[in-house]
Design an enzyme around this catalytic site. Structure first.
Site, PDB file in Angstrom:
ATOM      1  N   SER A   1      58.839   6.736 -28.448  1.00 18.68           N
ATOM      2  CA  SER A   1      58.153   5.537 -28.949  1.00 18.68           C
ATOM      3  C   SER A   1      57.556   4.683 -27.833  1.00 18.68           C
ATOM      4  O   SER A   1      58.137   4.560 -26.751  1.00 18.68           O
ATOM      5  CB  SER A   1      59.165   4.692 -29.730  1.00 18.68           C
TER       6      SER A   1
ATOM      7  N   GLU B 136      57.750   1.672 -27.824  1.00 18.90           N
ATOM      8  CA  GLU B 136      58.729   0.603 -27.564  1.00 18.90           C
ATOM      9  C   GLU B 136      59.442   0.823 -26.240  1.00 18.90           C
ATOM     10  O   GLU B 136      59.962  -0.118 -25.638  1.00 18.90           O
ATOM     11  CB  GLU B 136      59.776   0.555 -28.694  1.00 18.90           C
TER      12      GLU B 136
ATOM     13  N   TYR C  97      67.180  -0.417 -29.767  1.00 18.00           N
ATOM     14  CA  TYR C  97      66.400   0.729 -30.282  1.00 18.00           C
ATOM     15  C   TYR C  97      65.645   1.418 -29.142  1.00 18.00           C
ATOM     16  O   TYR C  97      65.695   2.641 -28.996  1.00 18.00           O
ATOM     17  CB  TYR C  97      65.410   0.225 -31.342  1.00 18.00           C
TER      18      TYR C  97
HETATM   19  P1  NAP Z   1      61.215   5.589 -41.052  1.00 20.42           P
HETATM   20  O1  NAP Z   1      60.199   5.467 -42.124  1.00 20.42           O
HETATM   21  O2  NAP Z   1      62.156   4.460 -40.807  1.00 20.42           O
HETATM   22  O3  NAP Z   1      62.068   6.914 -41.339  1.00 20.42           O
HETATM   23  C1  NAP Z   1      63.266   7.174 -40.676  1.00 20.42           C
HETATM   24  C2  NAP Z   1      63.864   8.430 -41.268  1.00 20.42           C
HETATM   25  O4  NAP Z   1      65.105   8.720 -40.582  1.00 20.42           O
HETATM   26  C3  NAP Z   1      64.230   8.318 -42.770  1.00 20.42           C
HETATM   27  O5  NAP Z   1      63.923   9.541 -43.392  1.00 20.42           O
HETATM   28  C4  NAP Z   1      65.737   8.100 -42.735  1.00 20.42           C
HETATM   29  O6  NAP Z   1      66.387   8.551 -43.895  1.00 20.42           O
HETATM   30  C5  NAP Z   1      66.081   9.014 -41.568  1.00 20.42           C
HETATM   31  N1  NAP Z   1      67.428   8.757 -41.048  1.00 20.42           N
HETATM   32  C6  NAP Z   1      67.909   7.599 -40.541  1.00 20.42           C
HETATM   33  N2  NAP Z   1      69.191   7.758 -40.166  1.00 20.42           N
HETATM   34  C7  NAP Z   1      69.529   9.045 -40.456  1.00 20.42           C
HETATM   35  C8  NAP Z   1      70.702   9.809 -40.319  1.00 20.42           C
HETATM   36  N3  NAP Z   1      71.817   9.273 -39.821  1.00 20.42           N
HETATM   37  N4  NAP Z   1      70.694  11.111 -40.704  1.00 20.42           N
HETATM   38  C9  NAP Z   1      69.567  11.665 -41.228  1.00 20.42           C
HETATM   39  N5  NAP Z   1      68.408  10.982 -41.392  1.00 20.42           N
HETATM   40  C10 NAP Z   1      68.409   9.687 -41.021  1.00 20.42           C
HETATM   41  O7  NAP Z   1      60.520   5.890 -39.657  1.00 20.42           O
HETATM   42  P2  NAP Z   1      59.041   6.443 -39.338  1.00 20.42           P
HETATM   43  O8  NAP Z   1      58.124   5.294 -39.207  1.00 20.42           O
HETATM   44  O9  NAP Z   1      58.735   7.541 -40.272  1.00 20.42           O
HETATM   45  O10 NAP Z   1      59.242   7.014 -37.870  1.00 20.42           O
HETATM   46  C11 NAP Z   1      59.655   8.351 -37.662  1.00 20.42           C
HETATM   47  C12 NAP Z   1      60.234   8.467 -36.269  1.00 20.42           C
HETATM   48  O11 NAP Z   1      59.246   8.096 -35.315  1.00 20.42           O
HETATM   49  C13 NAP Z   1      61.427   7.586 -36.004  1.00 20.42           C
HETATM   50  O12 NAP Z   1      62.266   8.266 -35.101  1.00 20.42           O
HETATM   51  C14 NAP Z   1      60.833   6.374 -35.318  1.00 20.42           C
HETATM   52  O13 NAP Z   1      61.794   5.743 -34.503  1.00 20.42           O
HETATM   53  C15 NAP Z   1      59.733   7.029 -34.512  1.00 20.42           C
HETATM   54  N6  NAP Z   1      58.559   6.208 -34.215  1.00 20.42           N
HETATM   55  C16 NAP Z   1      57.892   5.581 -35.212  1.00 20.42           C
HETATM   56  C17 NAP Z   1      56.764   4.864 -34.917  1.00 20.42           C
HETATM   57  C18 NAP Z   1      55.972   4.167 -35.991  1.00 20.42           C
HETATM   58  O14 NAP Z   1      55.148   3.317 -35.657  1.00 20.42           O
HETATM   59  N7  NAP Z   1      56.170   4.509 -37.261  1.00 20.42           N
HETATM   60  C19 NAP Z   1      56.296   4.794 -33.604  1.00 20.42           C
HETATM   61  C20 NAP Z   1      56.998   5.471 -32.614  1.00 20.42           C
HETATM   62  C21 NAP Z   1      58.113   6.206 -32.931  1.00 20.42           C
HETATM   63  P3  NAP Z   1      66.649   7.577 -45.167  1.00 20.42           P
HETATM   64  O15 NAP Z   1      65.439   7.725 -46.042  1.00 20.42           O
HETATM   65  O16 NAP Z   1      67.879   8.138 -45.767  1.00 20.42           O
HETATM   66  O17 NAP Z   1      66.811   6.185 -44.652  1.00 20.42           O
HETATM   67  O1  G4F Z   2      56.204  -4.021 -37.356  1.00 21.25           O
HETATM   68  P1  G4F Z   2      57.252  -4.214 -36.347  1.00 21.25           P
HETATM   69  O2  G4F Z   2      58.648  -4.398 -36.834  1.00 21.25           O
HETATM   70  O3  G4F Z   2      57.125  -2.991 -35.333  1.00 21.25           O
HETATM   71  P2  G4F Z   2      57.682  -2.754 -33.843  1.00 21.25           P
HETATM   72  O4  G4F Z   2      58.772  -3.674 -33.509  1.00 21.25           O
HETATM   73  O5  G4F Z   2      56.502  -2.750 -32.943  1.00 21.25           O
HETATM   74  O6  G4F Z   2      58.312  -1.294 -33.966  1.00 21.25           O
HETATM   75  C1  G4F Z   2      57.626  -0.248 -34.647  1.00 21.25           C
HETATM   76  O7  G4F Z   2      56.787   0.426 -33.746  1.00 21.25           O
HETATM   77  C2  G4F Z   2      57.481   1.108 -32.679  1.00 21.25           C
HETATM   78  C3  G4F Z   2      56.412   1.756 -31.782  1.00 21.25           C
HETATM   79  O8  G4F Z   2      56.028   0.834 -30.783  1.00 21.25           O
HETATM   80  C4  G4F Z   2      58.406   2.146 -33.284  1.00 21.25           C
HETATM   81  F1  G4F Z   2      59.039   2.826 -32.304  1.00 21.25           F
HETATM   82  C5  G4F Z   2      59.425   1.446 -34.173  1.00 21.25           C
HETATM   83  O9  G4F Z   2      60.249   2.436 -34.786  1.00 21.25           O
HETATM   84  C6  G4F Z   2      58.673   0.684 -35.259  1.00 21.25           C
HETATM   85  O10 G4F Z   2      58.020   1.628 -36.077  1.00 21.25           O
HETATM   86  O11 G4F Z   2      56.904  -5.485 -35.422  1.00 21.25           O
HETATM   87  C7  G4F Z   2      55.667  -5.586 -34.770  1.00 21.25           C
HETATM   88  C8  G4F Z   2      55.539  -6.987 -34.199  1.00 21.25           C
HETATM   89  C9  G4F Z   2      56.707  -7.440 -33.337  1.00 21.25           C
HETATM   90  O12 G4F Z   2      56.203  -8.094 -32.216  1.00 21.25           O
HETATM   91  C10 G4F Z   2      57.457  -8.433 -34.229  1.00 21.25           C
HETATM   92  O13 G4F Z   2      58.167  -9.440 -33.510  1.00 21.25           O
HETATM   93  O14 G4F Z   2      55.474  -7.916 -35.286  1.00 21.25           O
HETATM   94  C11 G4F Z   2      56.291  -9.018 -34.985  1.00 21.25           C
HETATM   95  N1  G4F Z   2      56.671  -9.669 -36.251  1.00 21.25           N
HETATM   96  C12 G4F Z   2      56.320 -10.938 -36.600  1.00 21.25           C
HETATM   97  N2  G4F Z   2      56.836 -11.241 -37.793  1.00 21.25           N
HETATM   98  C13 G4F Z   2      57.402  -9.150 -37.233  1.00 21.25           C
HETATM   99  C14 G4F Z   2      57.507 -10.151 -38.218  1.00 21.25           C
HETATM  100  N3  G4F Z   2      57.963  -7.932 -37.390  1.00 21.25           N
HETATM  101  C15 G4F Z   2      58.638  -7.689 -38.537  1.00 21.25           C
HETATM  102  N4  G4F Z   2      59.182  -6.464 -38.736  1.00 21.25           N
HETATM  103  N5  G4F Z   2      58.783  -8.641 -39.525  1.00 21.25           N
HETATM  104  C16 G4F Z   2      58.231  -9.885 -39.402  1.00 21.25           C
HETATM  105  O15 G4F Z   2      58.387 -10.735 -40.280  1.00 21.25           O
END
Ligand code: NAP
Ligand code: G4F
Length: 371
Positions: free
Chosen positions: A141, A143, A170
């Site tokens: 990520s 992050e 995280y």
């Molecule tokens: P998400 O919607 O939160 O999905 C997370 C998945 O992990 C869900 O299917 C959840 O299952 C599963 N999970 C959590 N704990 C588990 C466990 N103990 N055993 C088995 N499965 C488990 O996340 P996403 O946005 O699709 O992201 C996918 C991956 O990319 C994650 O690793 C995230 O950290 C990473 N990532 C995401 C972003 C982004 O912007 N979306 C960016 C960078 C990296 P349940 O449905 O049961 O909760």
């Molecule tokens: O949408 P966010 O929660 O995403 P964040 O923290 O960037 O993390 C996501 O992207 C990562 C990749 O860089 C992934 F690895 C991670 O798993 C996840 O998918 O927050 C984005 C920004 C932050 O700066 C947060 O402080 O939005 C700001 N924010 C402001 N108000 C909020 C809120 N975030 C959330 N979730 N909820 C709010 O009410």
């Protein structure tokens, strides 16, 4: 793209892939892609008292999709999934506790799912002697960069060479998992890749992430307007008292709660999840495993996201509709993320296909339609 690997599944017969996190945003898009590419997909789903298959419900009847029970934090369950599917040639580890704010409240559970889970898969691959037969993808990520960036004279950016300075439990867990991938690649010759993905969103995004929280709210607010026969232009400034939690409009009884957010000054490089899963797949089609930054190269603040999203319902003074609530601020913040995708472009021939405006519009339209 031809299969040059040694594994038996790289013959013309159907390829099999295992996905952890298949019920999540990315897992569901990746399952769509792999099934479209004629793979057999094994999705690892953890046991739950409620149905978690909402995002893949359109795939549940597909004969090439099999869901198996497993928890990424439990070594034996991951070992058994792999043992029973030793003919799989690709393993995508997407499971994690992926909410950054939640990781401050639950650091240990975050560590277990986000770091230990990755180790569990890597260890099981080696214990079953599959390191020369399976290719591994880890969801790293942006992050991990935290407060770190490089500068090109014009602007700040992060790429594969930028150092990590994680700002949350995280991100620390993701950094450790990322290092584990490098270690298993070097120590065991495993074809292992880590996609350092910047934020990616879409209509399947979890509702607690900021983009979806905003578009969901707009969907419900639009419904409130329609129900009461109010046009956005009819909401006068006096209805939007700054100290008031609710939105009122003259002549109607009903009011609507304002959108509560935390820090809206952070910048993110937001792309579309449907584009990003293609990059995951492309990484595993290369001759060797590697790390790749996947991003759009553009950064926008949450203010800009709000501006664009509210524009879809013809509201320009969006700041009158939100409240900044301390409960949504984090103990530490990542202020600025903007990736450079040069390596992904040149090696994977990948590029993002969805613009910021298209992404925001797609999400708002989806939430208006489904509210
Ligand atoms: P998400 O919607 O939160 O999905 C997370 C998945 O992990 C869900 O299917 C959840 O299952 C599963 N999970 C959590 N704990 C588990 C466990 N103990 N055993 C088995 N499965 C488990 O996340 P996403 O946005 O699709 O992201 C996918 C991956 O990319 C994650 O690793 C995230 O950290 C990473 N990532 C995401 C972003 C982004 O912007 N979306 C960016 C960078 C990296 P349940 O449905 O049961 O909760
Ligand atoms: O949408 P966010 O929660 O995403 P964040 O923290 O960037 O993390 C996501 O992207 C990562 C990749 O860089 C992934 F690895 C991670 O798993 C996840 O998918 O927050 C984005 C920004 C932050 O700066 C947060 O402080 O939005 C700001 N924010 C402001 N108000 C909020 C809120 N975030 C959330 N979730 N909820 C709010 O009410």
């Amino acid at each position: 793209m031809s299969c040059k690997g040694k594994c038996s599944c790289r013959k013309p017969s159907k390829k099999k892939a295992i996905i952890t996190g298949i019920t999540g945003q990315d897992g569901s898009h990746l399952a769509d892609l792999l099934l479209y590419l004629n793979y057999e997909v094994v999705g690892v789903v953890r046991r739950s008292s409620t149905d978690t298959t909402q995002r893949i419900k359109h795939l549940l009847g597909n004969k090439n999709l099999k869901l198996v029970e497993g928890d990424i934090t439990d070594y034996s369950s991951i070992f058994n999934v792999l043992k029973e599917n030793q003919d799989a040639c690709e393993f995508y580890n997407l499971a994690a506790q992926s909410h950054v704010a939640a990781s401050f409240k639950n650091p240990e559970a975050t560590w277990d799912a986000t770091c230990k889970g990755c180790f569990n898969v890597l260890r099981a691959i080696v214990d079953l002697d599959l390191q020369n037969r399976i290719r591994f993808y880890q969801a790293s990520s942006s992050e991990m960069f935290g407060k770190s960036y490089d500068e090109d004279g014009y602007a700040k950016y992060q790429d594969e060479k930028t150092k990590f300075l994680p700002q949350s439990p995280y991100a620390i867990a993701k950094c450790a998992a990322h290092e584990a991938v490098r270690l298993y690649r070097d120590a065991y010759g495993l074809h292992a890749s880590a996609g350092i993905l910047f934020n990616h969103e879409g209509p399947r995004r979890g509702e607690q992430f900021v983009t979806r929280k905003i578009t969901k709210w707009i969907g419900k607010f639009n419904k409130f307007l329609k129900r009461n026969n109010i046009l956005p232009k009819d909401i006068t400034k006096s209805c939007l008292d700054k100290d008031c939690d609710m939105i009122f409009a003259s002549g109607i009884q009903e009011s609507f709660p304002k959108l509560r957010l935390g820090n809206i000054d952070a910048y993110r490089d937001w792309g579309y999840a449907g584009d990003y899963v293609k990059a995951m797949w492309l990484m595993l089609q290369q001759n060797r495993g590697d790390d790749y930054v996947i991003c759009t190269g553009e950064s926008h603040s949450i203010r800009e996201f709000l501006e664009e999203a509210f524009k879809c319902i013809e509201i320009s003074d969006w700041y009158n509709y939100i409240i900044q609530d301390p409960q949504f601020y984090r103990p530490a913040e990542v202020d600025y993320l903007r990736g450079k995708n040069f390596k992904a472009g040149s090696k994977l021939k990948w590029k993002p296909e969805t613009t910021f405006k298209q992404l925001v519009t797609m999400m708002v339209e989806h939430d208006i339609k489904n509210s």
